[in-house]
Design an enzyme around this catalytic site. Structure first.
Site, PDB file in Angstrom:
ATOM      1  N   TYR A 268       0.955  -1.034  -0.006  1.00  0.00           N
ATOM      2  CA  TYR A 268       0.079   0.074  -0.078  1.00  0.00           C
ATOM      3  C   TYR A 268       0.784   1.159   0.144  1.00  0.00           C
ATOM      4  O   TYR A 268       0.432   2.408  -0.381  1.00  0.00           O
ATOM      5  CB  TYR A 268      -0.927  -0.137   1.409  1.00  0.00           C
ATOM      6  CG  TYR A 268      -2.268  -0.820   1.012  1.00  0.00           C
ATOM      7  CD1 TYR A 268      -3.239  -0.501   0.393  1.00  0.00           C
ATOM      8  CD2 TYR A 268      -2.009  -2.122   1.436  1.00  0.00           C
ATOM      9  CE1 TYR A 268      -4.386  -1.314   0.210  1.00  0.00           C
ATOM     10  CE2 TYR A 268      -3.084  -2.985   1.139  1.00  0.00           C
ATOM     11  CZ  TYR A 268      -4.334  -2.635   0.604  1.00  0.00           C
ATOM     12  OH  TYR A 268      -5.138  -3.554   0.502  1.00  0.00           O
TER      13      TYR A 268
ATOM     14  N   ASP B 117       9.320  -7.377  -5.082  1.00  0.00           N
ATOM     15  CA  ASP B 117       8.797  -7.865  -3.920  1.00  0.00           C
ATOM     16  C   ASP B 117       8.821  -9.453  -3.824  1.00  0.00           C
ATOM     17  O   ASP B 117       8.929  -9.921  -5.039  1.00  0.00           O
ATOM     18  CB  ASP B 117       7.085  -7.496  -3.806  1.00  0.00           C
ATOM     19  CG  ASP B 117       6.381  -7.682  -2.628  1.00  0.00           C
ATOM     20  OD1 ASP B 117       5.953  -6.768  -2.203  1.00  0.00           O
ATOM     21  OD2 ASP B 117       6.342  -8.734  -2.010  1.00  0.00           O
TER      22      ASP B 117
ATOM     23  N   ARG C 164       1.517 -10.927  -5.857  1.00  0.00           N
ATOM     24  CA  ARG C 164       1.319  -9.383  -5.852  1.00  0.00           C
ATOM     25  C   ARG C 164       1.913  -9.125  -7.190  1.00  0.00           C
ATOM     26  O   ARG C 164       1.312  -7.839  -7.799  1.00  0.00           O
ATOM     27  CB  ARG C 164       1.801  -8.961  -4.724  1.00  0.00           C
ATOM     28  CG  ARG C 164       1.270  -7.786  -4.142  1.00  0.00           C
ATOM     29  CD  ARG C 164       1.486  -7.369  -2.702  1.00  0.00           C
ATOM     30  NE  ARG C 164       0.252  -6.580  -2.109  1.00  0.00           N
ATOM     31  CZ  ARG C 164       0.429  -6.183  -0.945  1.00  0.00           C
ATOM     32  NH1 ARG C 164       1.431  -6.105  -0.195  1.00  0.00           N
ATOM     33  NH2 ARG C 164      -0.533  -5.640  -0.047  1.00  0.00           N
TER      34      ARG C 164
ATOM     35  N   ASN D 174       6.458  -4.520   5.061  1.00  0.00           N
ATOM     36  CA  ASN D 174       5.546  -4.559   6.331  1.00  0.00           C
ATOM     37  C   ASN D 174       6.159  -4.758   7.636  1.00  0.00           C
ATOM     38  O   ASN D 174       7.432  -5.106   7.920  1.00  0.00           O
ATOM     39  CB  ASN D 174       4.558  -5.800   6.124  1.00  0.00           C
ATOM     40  CG  ASN D 174       5.131  -6.923   5.206  1.00  0.00           C
ATOM     41  OD1 ASN D 174       5.837  -6.936   4.646  1.00  0.00           O
ATOM     42  ND2 ASN D 174       4.596  -7.973   6.046  1.00  0.00           N
TER      43      ASN D 174
ATOM     44  N   SER E  87       8.969   2.900   5.311  1.00  0.00           N
ATOM     45  CA  SER E  87       7.912   2.026   5.823  1.00  0.00           C
ATOM     46  C   SER E  87       7.909   2.787   7.468  1.00  0.00           C
ATOM     47  O   SER E  87       8.950   3.364   7.927  1.00  0.00           O
ATOM     48  CB  SER E  87       8.553   0.652   6.393  1.00  0.00           C
ATOM     49  OG  SER E  87       8.975  -0.013   5.308  1.00  0.00           O
TER      50      SER E  87
ATOM     51  N   GLU F 268       6.247   8.185   5.050  1.00  0.00           N
ATOM     52  CA  GLU F 268       5.131   8.264   4.247  1.00  0.00           C
ATOM     53  C   GLU F 268       3.921   8.883   4.952  1.00  0.00           C
ATOM     54  O   GLU F 268       3.503   8.132   6.003  1.00  0.00           O
ATOM     55  CB  GLU F 268       5.035   7.330   3.278  1.00  0.00           C
ATOM     56  CG  GLU F 268       4.045   7.354   2.180  1.00  0.00           C
ATOM     57  CD  GLU F 268       4.191   8.910   1.458  1.00  0.00           C
ATOM     58  OE1 GLU F 268       5.224   9.015   0.818  1.00  0.00           O
ATOM     59  OE2 GLU F 268       3.392   9.516   1.516  1.00  0.00           O
TER      60      GLU F 268
ATOM     61  N   LYS G 106       6.863  10.739  12.562  1.00  0.00           N
ATOM     62  CA  LYS G 106       6.020   9.696  11.883  1.00  0.00           C
ATOM     63  C   LYS G 106       4.979   9.093  12.853  1.00  0.00           C
ATOM     64  O   LYS G 106       3.971   9.156  12.819  1.00  0.00           O
ATOM     65  CB  LYS G 106       6.636   8.683  11.095  1.00  0.00           C
ATOM     66  CG  LYS G 106       5.720   7.734  10.470  1.00  0.00           C
ATOM     67  CD  LYS G 106       4.636   8.306   9.508  1.00  0.00           C
ATOM     68  CE  LYS G 106       3.661   7.213   9.102  1.00  0.00           C
ATOM     69  NZ  LYS G 106       2.806   7.597   8.225  1.00  0.00           N
TER      70      LYS G 106
ATOM     71  N   CYS H  23      -1.776   1.154  10.567  1.00  0.00           N
ATOM     72  CA  CYS H  23      -1.053   2.045  11.266  1.00  0.00           C
ATOM     73  C   CYS H  23      -1.238   2.583  12.577  1.00  0.00           C
ATOM     74  O   CYS H  23      -0.776   2.564  13.395  1.00  0.00           O
ATOM     75  CB  CYS H  23      -0.895   3.435  10.076  1.00  0.00           C
ATOM     76  SG  CYS H  23       0.022   2.875   8.659  1.00  0.00           S
TER      77      CYS H  23
ATOM     78  N   LYS I 147     -12.404   1.922   5.748  1.00  0.00           N
ATOM     79  CA  LYS I 147     -13.046   3.165   5.387  1.00  0.00           C
ATOM     80  C   LYS I 147     -13.161   3.137   4.315  1.00  0.00           C
ATOM     81  O   LYS I 147     -13.046   2.316   3.715  1.00  0.00           O
ATOM     82  CB  LYS I 147     -12.009   4.255   5.635  1.00  0.00           C
ATOM     83  CG  LYS I 147     -10.617   4.112   4.905  1.00  0.00           C
ATOM     84  CD  LYS I 147      -9.830   5.516   5.292  1.00  0.00           C
ATOM     85  CE  LYS I 147      -8.816   5.672   4.164  1.00  0.00           C
ATOM     86  NZ  LYS I 147      -7.816   6.925   4.522  1.00  0.00           N
TER      87      LYS I 147
END
Ligand code: UDX
Ligand code: ADP
Length: 477
Positions: free
Chosen positions: A13, A35, A40, A92, A132, A169, A224, A280, A343
């Site tokens: 993501y 990856d 994916r 991740n 990350s 990010e 962050k 997160c 969401k």
């Protein structure tokens, strides 16, 4: 330091959308996204741009423009590390499930593995960027691993050097592309000015210079975590107030509007909902809690942990009030769940409030029909840890009356989905749910029918005019 080749490890993501936007804005840079997960990668290379592994408005168009030109997806991790001038680590970092710090600290095994791969296969001078979200001082770990490799190699050949930068990010899912195109800020933490400038120059292609902030590496990592902790804390704050509203006759929407006008508070992130989800918020707060405890700051740890505790309490409050209003039992009762993603505008269900709420209702014996325009039945099966019913057989329906809960995927949002439902519960704010014809729905439901709106997206008058009972979060009026 002129950047010609970027390698991003992790096509998730964060990595996928971020690299797509960089490729789009920097046609002179070759962007390689790698990856280990071949499925994916195959999905990113899908002929059909509507079926990329991640759904984000505007993303498919960008991938269409750049893929095969200066944006490439592959599993060639080592090869692409070797030729890169700059490597983004976007893997991740979930909460550890076992061992020291289990349940709170981030599991850094994927980051460590990446650092070791980079240490072994990079060549020349390479800038390594933490993308990350990581615990504070992770850069130290990365640097130590990289340094160990250069010590052994450079003593003979003197060819391998590294700079480590933190560049967290801040994109939110569902608005990733616009957050990347128009960021509030780009944060770069590091020591070496040349490396910082090289990374800044990439962003300067589309981000105004005054929005690119430079800090030391630890401030960047901590900023962050703090940013996510503050956002989550606002949601827990307003959700806690929603419970007071329901008890006192106040309305949380009016309270939010009133406090949001105070420019010191601001109006964003004040929507009461079913409790925050996403990969997160919980993870980052628990990380902060772990960090505070590590340094003996127990009161600080308790303060932040309460944000997560209120969130869990708020989710269970919603399931409890559904049960209470349906006369204290859900055995054999059909409830339609509208929305499963954490969401709207995303297919992501990580930490979605829907997971715990649906589990609670199933535990009470309910039969759920779950609709979501983007989440697959396969994902829901994984999240609930329970297969859906293929067709309700007589035995199964008897089981349901015995209080054994179950669920089915409600693929289409047509009127039939509401047949014989006792209640409807809105858990994700997909816009299509606000245009449902409640008068028609009421004819299909078992009376007295209940509508529970945890997102405040329904027109209360229209629901009430359809002679349906209505609850919405934080509405004490
Ligand atoms: C968040 C941060 O916003 C982003 O900056 C960071 O990089 C990653 O974590 P994300 O988890 O994608 O992004 O979504 P966000 O929009 O922040 O929503 C998180 C959760 O809070 C969702 O479940 C959302 O429904 C909920 N939320 C958000 C509310 O309940 N009320 C609000 O007012 C806002
Ligand atoms: P995020 O939301 O942070 O982007 P995701 O889980 O969506 O996280 O994506 C992280 C990706 O990183 C996954 O697709 C995973 O396969 C990949 N990954 C993890 N470790 C490595 C590694 N050592 N090398 C390559 N890819 C990795």
């Amino acid at each position: 330091m002129k950047i010609k080749k970027i390698c991003c490890i992790g096509a998730g993501y964060v990595g996928g959308p971020t690299m797509s936007v960089i490729a789009d804005k920097c046609p002179d840079i070759q962007v390689e996204v790698v990856d280990l997960n071949e499925d994916r990668i195959n999905q990113w290379n899908n002929e059909d741009f509507e079926n990329l592994p991640i759904y984000e408005p505007g993303l498919a168009e960008i991938v269409k423009r750049c893929r095969g030109k200066n944006l490439h997806f592959s599993s060639l991790v080592r090869e692409k590390i070797k030729t890169a001038d700059i490597i983004f680590i976007s893997v991740n970092t979930p909460t550890k499930k076992y061992g020291l710090g289990a349940g709170k600290a981030s599991d850094l095994k994927w980051v460590e593995r990446c650092a070791r791969e980079v240490a072994s296969y990079a060549s020349g001078h390479t800038i390594v960027v933490e993308k990350s979200t990581l615990p504070v001082r992770t850069a130290e770990v990365i640097k130590t691993i990289l340094q160990a490799s250069t010590d052994s190699i450079n003593s003979s050949s003197g060819i391998k050097t590294f700079d480590v930068l933190s560049n967290p990010e801040f994109l939110a899912e569902g608005s990733a592309v616009s957050d990347l195109l128009f960021p509030d800020r780009v944060l770069i933490g590091g020591e070496n000015k040349k490396a910082i400038d090289a990374l800044s120059n990439i962003y300067k292609k589309w981000v105004p210079e005054e929005k690119i902030l430079h800090t030391n590496i630890w401030s960047s990592e901590l900023a962050k975590l703090t940013s996510n902790a503050f956002l989550a804390q606002r949601i827990s704050s307003i959700n806690s107030i929603s419970a007071i509203c329901e008890s006192t006759g106040a309305d949380v929407r009016e309270v939010s509007r009133a406090i949001g006008k105070d420019s010191r508070i601001g109006s964003k992130f004040l929507d009461s909902g079913p409790g925050f989800g996403g990969s997160c918020f919980k993870k980052d707060i628990l990380n902060l809690v772990y960090l505070a405890k590590f340094y003996g700051l127990n009161e600080v740890a308790d303060f932040w942990e309460s944000v997560v505790n209120i969130n869990a309490w708020h989710q269970s409050r919603i399931s409890q009030l559904v049960i209470k209003n349906l006369f204290g039992t859900l055995a054999g009762k059909k409830i339609v769940i509208l929305g499963f993603a954490f969401k709207a505008n995303t297919n992501d269900t990580r930490e979605s409030a829907a997971i715990q709420i649906c589990k609670d209702l199933i535990n009470e014996g309910a039969y759920l029909v779950i609709n979501d325009p983007k989440v697959s039945p396969h994902q829901i099966t994984n999240d609930l840890g329970m297969k859906q019913l293929s067709k309700i057989s007589e035995t199964e329906s008897l089981n349901m009356y015995d209080g054994l809960g179950s669920w089915n995927y409600g693929e289409n949002l047509d009127i039939e989905i509401f047949n014989d439902a006792y209640a409807i519960l809105v858990l994700t704010e997909w816009p299509q749910y606000s245009s449902i014809n409640w008068k028609e729905v009421a004819k299909k439901m078992i009376q007295p029918g209940w509508i529970f709106d945890s997102r405040s997206i329904l027109d209360s008058e229209k629901v009430k005019n359809a002679e349906l009972n209505f609850w919405r979060v934080g509405d004490g009026s």
